[in-house]
Motif scaffolding. Structure first.
Motif, mmCIF file in Angstrom:
data_model
loop_
_atom_site.group_PDB
_atom_site.id
_atom_site.type_symbol
_atom_site.label_atom_id
_atom_site.label_comp_id
_atom_site.label_asym_id
_atom_site.label_seq_id
_atom_site.Cartn_x
_atom_site.Cartn_y
_atom_site.Cartn_z
ATOM 1 N N LEU A 76 0.825 -1.201 0.000
ATOM 2 C CA LEU A 76 0.000 0.000 0.000
ATOM 3 C C LEU A 76 0.864 1.257 0.000
ATOM 4 O O LEU A 76 1.870 1.329 0.699
ATOM 5 N N SER A 77 0.449 2.259 -0.781
ATOM 6 C CA SER A 77 1.147 3.540 -0.824
ATOM 7 C C SER A 77 0.231 4.574 -1.454
ATOM 8 O O SER A 77 -0.872 4.250 -1.936
ATOM 9 N N SER A 78 0.693 5.822 -1.501
ATOM 10 C CA SER A 78 -0.099 6.890 -2.098
ATOM 11 C C SER A 78 -0.368 6.631 -3.568
ATOM 12 O O SER A 78 -1.366 7.117 -4.115
ATOM 13 N N THR A 79 0.517 5.891 -4.201
ATOM 14 C CA THR A 79 0.341 5.582 -5.626
ATOM 15 C C THR A 79 -0.234 4.197 -5.855
ATOM 16 O O THR A 79 -0.421 3.785 -7.002
ATOM 17 N N GLY A 110 1.750 9.330 2.158
ATOM 18 C CA GLY A 110 2.098 10.719 1.908
ATOM 19 C C GLY A 110 1.477 11.593 2.969
ATOM 20 O O GLY A 110 0.530 11.190 3.655
ATOM 21 N N ALA A 111 2.007 12.788 3.139
ATOM 22 C CA ALA A 111 1.438 13.714 4.119
ATOM 23 C C ALA A 111 -0.034 13.934 3.814
ATOM 24 O O ALA A 111 -0.416 14.238 2.679
ATOM 25 N N GLY A 112 -0.883 13.728 4.822
ATOM 26 C CA GLY A 112 -2.323 13.895 4.658
ATOM 27 C C GLY A 112 -3.067 12.629 4.291
ATOM 28 O O GLY A 112 -4.298 12.608 4.327
ATOM 29 N N ASP A 113 -2.351 11.554 3.933
ATOM 30 C CA ASP A 113 -3.008 10.277 3.643
ATOM 31 C C ASP A 113 -3.588 9.695 4.928
ATOM 32 O O ASP A 113 -2.986 9.794 5.998
ATOM 33 N N THR A 114 -4.742 9.045 4.806
ATOM 34 C CA THR A 114 -5.384 8.405 5.957
ATOM 35 C C THR A 114 -5.516 6.909 5.721
ATOM 36 O O THR A 114 -6.007 6.485 4.673
ATOM 37 N N VAL A 115 -5.072 6.138 6.683
ATOM 38 C CA VAL A 115 -5.187 4.685 6.633
ATOM 39 C C VAL A 115 -6.058 4.226 7.794
ATOM 40 O O VAL A 115 -5.994 4.787 8.893
ATOM 41 N N THR A 116 -6.915 3.240 7.541
ATOM 42 C CA THR A 116 -7.672 2.613 8.621
ATOM 43 C C THR A 116 -7.158 1.190 8.798
ATOM 44 O O THR A 116 -6.865 0.491 7.820
ATOM 45 N N ILE A 117 -7.050 0.792 10.048
ATOM 46 C CA ILE A 117 -6.485 -0.514 10.399
ATOM 47 C C ILE A 117 -7.448 -1.209 11.337
ATOM 48 O O ILE A 117 -7.761 -0.697 12.416
ATOM 49 N N ASP A 118 -7.925 -2.362 10.932
ATOM 50 C CA ASP A 118 -8.917 -3.097 11.719
ATOM 51 C C ASP A 118 -8.403 -4.506 11.981
ATOM 52 O O ASP A 118 -8.052 -5.229 11.044
ATOM 53 N N PHE A 163 -5.627 6.656 11.066
ATOM 54 C CA PHE A 163 -4.432 7.499 11.223
ATOM 55 C C PHE A 163 -4.216 8.328 9.973
ATOM 56 O O PHE A 163 -4.236 7.816 8.853
ATOM 57 N N THR A 164 -4.001 9.619 10.173
ATOM 58 C CA THR A 164 -3.647 10.527 9.083
ATOM 59 C C THR A 164 -2.184 10.918 9.228
ATOM 60 O O THR A 164 -1.777 11.443 10.271
ATOM 61 N N ALA A 165 -1.408 10.655 8.203
ATOM 62 C CA ALA A 165 0.039 10.867 8.278
ATOM 63 C C ALA A 165 0.376 12.365 8.310
ATOM 64 O O ALA A 165 -0.071 13.115 7.438
ATOM 65 N N PRO A 166 1.174 12.799 9.280
ATOM 66 C CA PRO A 166 1.589 14.204 9.326
ATOM 67 C C PRO A 166 2.686 14.514 8.319
ATOM 68 O O PRO A 166 2.904 15.676 7.969
#
Length: 206
Positions: A76-79, A110-118, A163-166
């Motif tokens: 997983l990544s921004s692209t 990337g800065a501002g990307d949000t990931v959810t982890i369950d 989580f939203t990456a700073p």
């Protein structure tokens, strides 16, 4: 699997089997650890009269991923947005104590990307009480979840992180037993938890 029958299995062929503690003395199965150890880590299992077991599959490929440097790549990544899901087992690394096992998974944000982890374990009947810790590439903890199930799920011992990456970085998720709050993400077996078992993990980046 039928009663009054003997089977050969390796340690993690069936995730529903009693975990290696007092549950081995249950009325479901007997495992012969004293003189039943066979080559290639196989054991002899006898299903007792009136009992049967159905296999629950899980992914046992995540065994030696107990540190950031050994983390399994989710892709997983921004692209490369999407969902990563797997069903591993805490307690399958024979190099550490059962409750000290940690599974690490890496992904790029990337800065501002949000990931959810369950993570789901308790609601599936697993003996694992799961803990989630999220680290940046320097090993600094940036998020933690314990006994905090995902939105819409019933109250349970399972955990969830949004989580939203700073900043742009590679982030590392550590899945472990509850109680294992202070392990060093760079040192295998450096912490200690009190549970183990199978779990379902889903990471979503979109």
């Amino acid at each position: 699997m039928l009663a009054n029958s003997n089977y050969l299995f390796n340690e993690f062929s069936y995730s529903m089997l009693p975990t290696p503690d007092s549950d081995w003395n249950s009325s479901v199965a007997q495992i012969f650890l004293d003189n039943g150890l066979l080559e290639n880590n196989l054991y002899q299992l006898q299903i007792l009269p009136g009992a049967s077991l159905d296999p629950i599959s899980f992914d046992d490929s995540f065994i030696n991923n107990d540190t950031i440097s050994q983390a399994s790549n989710t892709g997983l990544s921004s692209t490369d947005l999407g969902i990563f899901s797997t069903s591993p087992y805490i307690g399958n690394n024979r190099s550490v104590e059962l409750g000290s096992d940690v599974d690490f998974f890496a992904f790029d944000l990337g800065a501002g990307d949000t990931v959810t982890i369950d993570v789901d374990a308790n609601e599936l009947g697993s003996d694992l009480n799961p803990l989630l810790r999220l680290f940046d590439s320097n090993g600094i903890e940036v998020a933690l979840s314990d006994n905090d199930p995902a939105p819409g799920e019933q109250t349970s011992l399972d955990s969830y992180i949004e989580f939203t990456a700073p900043s742009t970085d590679t982030y590392y998720l550590g899945v472990s037993s509850a109680g294992n709050l202070s392990y060093d993400p760079f040192v295998q077996g450096s912490g200690n938890g009190f549970s183990w078992g199978f779990y379902d993990l889903e990471l979503t980046l979109n």
